[in-house]
Design an enzyme around this catalytic site. Structure first.
Site, PDB file in Angstrom:
ATOM      1  N   HIS A 161       0.836  -1.220   0.000  1.00 33.43           N
ATOM      2  CA  HIS A 161       0.000   0.000   0.000  1.00 33.43           C
ATOM      3  C   HIS A 161       0.864   1.261   0.000  1.00 33.43           C
ATOM      4  O   HIS A 161       0.433   2.302   0.479  1.00 33.43           O
ATOM      5  CB  HIS A 161      -0.945   0.028   1.209  1.00 33.43           C
ATOM      6  CG  HIS A 161      -1.675  -1.263   1.435  1.00 33.43           C
ATOM      7  ND1 HIS A 161      -2.933  -1.515   0.955  1.00 33.43           N
ATOM      8  CD2 HIS A 161      -1.295  -2.406   2.084  1.00 33.43           C
ATOM      9  CE1 HIS A 161      -3.316  -2.740   1.305  1.00 33.43           C
ATOM     10  NE2 HIS A 161      -2.326  -3.301   1.977  1.00 33.43           N
ATOM     11  N   SER A 282      15.261  21.798 -15.975  1.00 33.43           N
ATOM     12  CA  SER A 282      14.100  22.636 -16.246  1.00 33.43           C
ATOM     13  C   SER A 282      14.583  23.979 -16.765  1.00 33.43           C
ATOM     14  O   SER A 282      15.619  24.472 -16.331  1.00 33.43           O
ATOM     15  CB  SER A 282      13.307  22.831 -14.955  1.00 33.43           C
ATOM     16  OG  SER A 282      12.519  24.000 -15.048  1.00 33.43           O
ATOM     17  N   LYS A 288      16.233  21.766 -10.759  1.00 34.30           N
ATOM     18  CA  LYS A 288      15.573  20.530 -11.162  1.00 34.30           C
ATOM     19  C   LYS A 288      16.469  19.552 -11.906  1.00 34.30           C
ATOM     20  O   LYS A 288      17.287  19.929 -12.732  1.00 34.30           O
ATOM     21  CB  LYS A 288      14.363  20.844 -12.073  1.00 34.30           C
ATOM     22  CG  LYS A 288      13.212  21.513 -11.379  1.00 34.30           C
ATOM     23  CD  LYS A 288      12.471  20.613 -10.401  1.00 34.30           C
ATOM     24  CE  LYS A 288      11.654  19.555 -11.099  1.00 34.30           C
ATOM     25  NZ  LYS A 288      10.420  20.104 -11.677  1.00 34.30           N
ATOM     26  N   GLU A 295      10.058   8.458 -16.946  1.00 36.81           N
ATOM     27  CA  GLU A 295       8.740   9.081 -17.171  1.00 36.81           C
ATOM     28  C   GLU A 295       8.226   8.759 -18.567  1.00 36.81           C
ATOM     29  O   GLU A 295       7.046   8.464 -18.764  1.00 36.81           O
ATOM     30  CB  GLU A 295       8.833  10.602 -17.024  1.00 36.81           C
ATOM     31  CG  GLU A 295       9.012  11.085 -15.606  1.00 36.81           C
ATOM     32  CD  GLU A 295       9.203  12.594 -15.573  1.00 36.81           C
ATOM     33  OE1 GLU A 295       8.238  13.296 -15.244  1.00 36.81           O
ATOM     34  OE2 GLU A 295      10.309  13.073 -15.888  1.00 36.81           O
TER      35      GLU A 295
END
Ligand code: ARG
Length: 465
Positions: A161, A282, A288, A295
Site C-alpha cells: 500500500h 528545467s 531541477k 517518465e
C-alpha cells in the site's frame, strides 16, 4: 516519390485510371517499405524454389536474384524511387526488377500473390525484431542481476500500500523486476514459435496450380514449417496481436519499474540517483533534475496498449480470407517494435549505473516500524498466540509514535511494559539486518538468498546464448 495514377500490375481490366487521391488513400508504400529487405529475401527464396520445381530456368532464377540484389543496393544507397502509384513495397520492388532485367522480372510473381507475400514479409520482419528485442531484454536483465549482486546487503523499506511494511534488501527488490522480465522473455520466445511459419504458397487464398515445394521454401527462409491452411495463412494476424500483447505486458512491467524510479529519485524518497545523462533540467527552475527516461517509458506504455487494441479490433469479425483491412496492421506493429525496443535499450543503458543511496534507504526503513512483524514473531516464539502478539506489538508501536522512537531504539524496560516475555535477545531481531537475514529461504529477502538467486538468474541468462 512519383505519383502516376495507372498501375501496370493489375490495370488490365480497368477502363479508367485510379483517382489520384484514392491511390494515395489505398497505398501502403510510405510505411511498408520498411520491409524491403524481407520482401527481397522472400522473393529470392520463391525464385529459387520455382527453379527447383522447373517453373523457372536456372538463367531466369539467376537474373531475378541478381536484379533483386541491385534493387536492394539502390534502396540502400538512396537512389531508389518509391512510387505511390505502385501502391506498396511489393509492387515497387517487382516493377524495379522488371525495369532492370526485362520480361523475366514479370515471372517472379508466378504461383504467389501479394496476400501470401505480405504475410511472409511480416513474419520475417517480426522474427528478426523479436530477436533484437530479446537481446535488449537480456541486456537489461544482465544489468539488473549484476546490480542485485552488488546490493545484496543493502537494506531498504519494503512496501505494501506504499506504506513501510518490512525491511527488504535492495538486491531482492531488483530481482523482483528481473523475474517479471524473465517471464516476458519466455512470452516473446513463445510468440516467435508461432510467427516462424511460412505462409508463402497460400497464394491469393486457395493455393496455386503450380507444383510448388513449400517445405523447400520454408527451409530456405529458416521457417520451422509451411502453414497448414491457405485461407488461414493469408488472413490471420494473430501472431502480430500476440506480439503486441507480449509487448504490452513488458511495457506494463517497465511502467511499474519506471514509477518506482521516479518516486525514488525524488527529494521525498532519495533512494536512488539516476545518472545525469538520463535526465534533463528545467528551463525555469535551476535546481531541477527530471527523470525523463523513466517518465517517458511510463508514458509510452499507453501507446503500446493502444496498438494491441488496434490490432484486435482490426481482426475482429473479419470474414475469411484476406481483406484490405489487414494493410492497417503495419503501423501499429512497427510503432510497437520501435517503442519497445527503444524503451528497453534506454533502460538497459541506464540500470547498471543506478546509484543506491544506502543511508537514505536505511533511514527510511528505520522510520516506519518495519521490524514490527519480527517483534510479533519473536513474542510468538515465547509461547504467545499470534493474535495476542499482534496486539502487544500494536501497543509498542503506538508508544513509539508517541515518543518518536523506533522499536530497536527502545530500552528493554520500555519493551517489557508490553510483554514480560521480552528479554535482551530481542535486539538481535529488531535490527534491520537481523530482520532481513531471518527470511532465509528460497524466494526470501536474506542477503545470502539474494546472492544465490542472482547466481541462478545469471545461469539462466547465460544458457540463453
Ligand atoms: N499492401 C497490402 C497489405 O499490406 C499487400 C497485399 C495486397 N493484396 C491485395 N490483393 N490488394 O496488406
Amino acid at each position: 516519390m512519383s505519383d502516376q495514377s495507372t498501375n501496370a500490375s493489375w490495370g488490365g481490366r480497368f477502363s479508367e485510371a485510379t483517382d489520384a487521391f484514392v491511390a494515395r488513400y489505398t497505398a501502403s508504400v510510405d510505411f511498408d517499405r520498411r520491409m524491403y529487405r524481407q520482401d527481397i529475401q522472400g522473393s529470392v527464396a520463391h525464385a529459387t524454389m520455382l527453379c527447383k520445381v522447373g517453373v523457372l530456368t536456372e538463367q531466369e532464377r539467376e537474373d531475378i536474384i541478381q536484379g533483386l540484389k541491385e534493387v536492394q543496393a539502390d534502396i540502400e544507397n538512396g537512389t531508389f524511387e518509391w512510387s505511390v502509384a505502385l501502391e506498396d513495397v511489393h509492387m515497387n520492388i517487382e516493377a524495379a526488377l522488371t525495369a532492370k532485367i526485362g520480361i523475366t522480372g514479370k515471372k517472379l510473381h508466378t504461383g504467389r500473390s501479394r496476400n501470401d507475400q505480405v504475410a511472409t514479409d511480416i513474419r520475417l520482419y517480426m522474427r528478426e525484431e523479436i530477436d533484437h528485442i530479446s537481446a535488449e531484454l537480456t541486456r537489461l536483465q544482465e544489468g539488473l542481476v549484476g546490480l542485485a549482486e552488488k546490493e545484496a546487503d543493502t537494506v531498504m523499506p519494503g512496501f505494501t500500500h506504499l506504506q513501510t511494511a518490512q525491511p527488504v534488501t535492495f538486491g531482492h527488490h531488483l530481482l523482483a523486476w528481473n523475474e517479471m522480465l524473465e517471464r516476458d522473455f519466455a512470452r516473446l520466445q513463445d510468440c516467435r514459435k508461432r510467427t516462424n511459419q511460412l505462409p508463402l504458397g497460400a497464394a491469393a487464398l486457395a493455393g496455386t496450380t503450380y507444383p510448388i515445394d513449400r517445405h523447400y521454401t520454408a527451409e530456405l527462409l529458416g521457417f520451422e514449417a509451411p502453414t497448414e491452411n491457405s485461407l488461414d495463412s493469408v488472413s490471420d494476424r494473430d501472431f502480430a496481436i500476440e506480439f503486441t500483447a507480449a509487448a504490452s505486458i513488458i511495457m506494463m512491467h517497465m511502467s511499474r519499474f519506471s514509477e518506482e524510479l521516479v518516486l525514488w529519485a525524488s527529494a521525498q524518497f532519495r533512494f536512488v540517483d539516476l545518472p545525469d545523462r538520463f535526465c534533463t533540467g528545467s528551463s525555469i527552475m535551476p535546481q531541477k533534475k527530471n527523470p525523463d527516461v523513466p517518465e517517458l517509458v511510463r508514458g509510452k506504455t499507453g501507446r503500446v496498449y493502444g496498438h494491441m487494441i488496434s490490432l484486435l479490433t482490426l481482426m475482429k469479425s473479419q470474414p475469411l480470407a484476406y481483406n484490405k483491412d489487414n494493410q492497417e496492421d503495419k503501423e501499429p506493429l512497427f510503432d510497437t517494435v520501435d517503442t519497445l525496443r527503444d524503451s528497453l535499450r534506454a533502460f538497459a543503458d541506464m540500470v547498471p549505473h543506478l546509484m543506491a543511496r544506502k543511508e537514505d534507504m536505511r533511514e527510511a526503513a528505520m522510520r516506519g516500524f518495519s521490524t514490527a512483524t519480527d517483534l510479533a514473531d519473536y513474542v510468538v516464539g515465547k509461547g504467545i498466540a499470534f493474535r495476542d502478539a499482534h496486539e502487544i506489538v500494536g501497543k509498542a508501536v503506538a508508544y513509539g509514535l508517541e515518543t518518536g522512537k523506533d522499536l530497536s531504539e527502545m530500552t528493554l524496560e520500555e519493551l517489557k511494559q508490553f510483554s514480560n516475555e521480552i528479554t535482551a535477545d530481542v535486539f538481535d531481531i529488531l535490527t534491520l539486518e537481523g530482520s532481513v537475514a531471518a527470511r532465509n529461504h528460497i524466494g526470501g529477502t536474506a542477503p545470502d538468498q539474494v546472492r544465490a538467486a542472482a547466481g541462478r538468474a545469471k545461469a539462466r541468462l547465460i544458457s540463453r546464448c
